[in-house]
Design an enzyme around this catalytic site. Sequence first.
Site, PDB file in Angstrom:
ATOM      1  N   TYR A   1      -2.343  -1.038  10.953  1.00  0.00           N
ATOM      2  CA  TYR A   1      -2.169  -1.651   9.561  1.00  0.00           C
ATOM      3  C   TYR A   1      -1.110  -0.822   8.866  1.00  0.00           C
ATOM      4  CZ  TYR A   1      -3.570  -1.764   4.576  1.00  0.00           C
ATOM      5  OH  TYR A   1      -3.682  -2.163   3.196  1.00  0.00           O
TER       6      TYR A   1
ATOM      7  N   SER B   1       1.019  -1.350  -0.090  1.00  0.00           N
ATOM      8  CA  SER B   1       0.119  -0.181  -0.038  1.00  0.00           C
ATOM      9  C   SER B   1       0.830   1.249  -0.059  1.00  0.00           C
ATOM     10  CB  SER B   1      -0.669  -0.058   1.339  1.00  0.00           C
ATOM     11  OG  SER B   1      -1.607   1.233   1.487  1.00  0.00           O
TER      12      SER B   1
END
Length: 333
Positions: free
Chosen positions: A157, A144
């Site tokens: 996360y 990401s």
Amino acid sequence: MHHRKHAIQTVVITGASAGVGRATALEFARQGADIALLARDADALESAAQEVRELGVRALPIPVDVGDAKAVHRAAEQVEEELGPMDVWVNNAMLTVFSPLSKLTPEEYARVTEVTYLGQVYGTMAALRHMRPRDHGTIVQVGSALAYRSIPLQSAYCGAKHGVRGFTDSLRSELMHDRSRVHVTMVQMPALNTPQFDWAECHMPYAPQPVPPIFQPEVAARAIVWAARHRRRELYVGMPAIKAIIANKFFPGLLDRYLARTNYSAQQRKPLSSPPRMSNLWRPVPGLHSTHGSFDERAQGCSPALWGATHRTALVGAGLALGGLLWATLKKR
């Protein structure tokens, strides 16, 4: 049946029951690969596997929690026995909690880390156990932009994705030292329209949403398939991811302040009240395992920046040709 025109014949995908994992399974299947689908929900896996089979290839659904290292290794053994040697392993499974740190419990933090970080470590270990002796295979780490630039309300996360990047860089050097032909790549994603925003654990006033601009999971799937077929070290998907990664290299402090000001509201939908939500943190949520999430009207189905990233040679060649033409024209004048 599809004719096997490609080198990739068997692909393993974690988190394959929904979102990016499901879209990626279908994209590989369209190109003739047999697919092993790993996730927790057996019914959702079977549904995804049926979609894969309709494309004329074999599908092997294996219910597994990637936070269980032994179960992941058993799944890899089952794939080798039933589908044959693995060519590609895609580490995609993830969990997150939308919450400020002050409202997170240690157990929640550990659970996100166990799946989103250690799940990729365990998947990589299981894949390498079979790929290294054959000196063949590709491992795709689904990352990401948040692996480079953290945002508020997703510290668990973001920390996990940063960890995956550090782990992958270390492993890559080890494989180079051993002169291994096994390739490890990382694909850094932008905001995506997946069901995670409908079932992720949330300690905020409103339901979560991806920070716009939002892309469809099929964009991510095309990037993953491309990365599996090309020996690129890393692939940035979409202009928002590119901007975030580059900006963080030069202006991290400025981004800290900007995100503090904007990203609490940017990550929350704004109805006056939110219906009760089920969380997938500890167990899967039945009935929501689709490829797309709730943001179809706002999500983009293509990315010019991804096309450019995957056609660099052609772009450089075109640029050189254009430059030569301009130079010849100017010289003639």
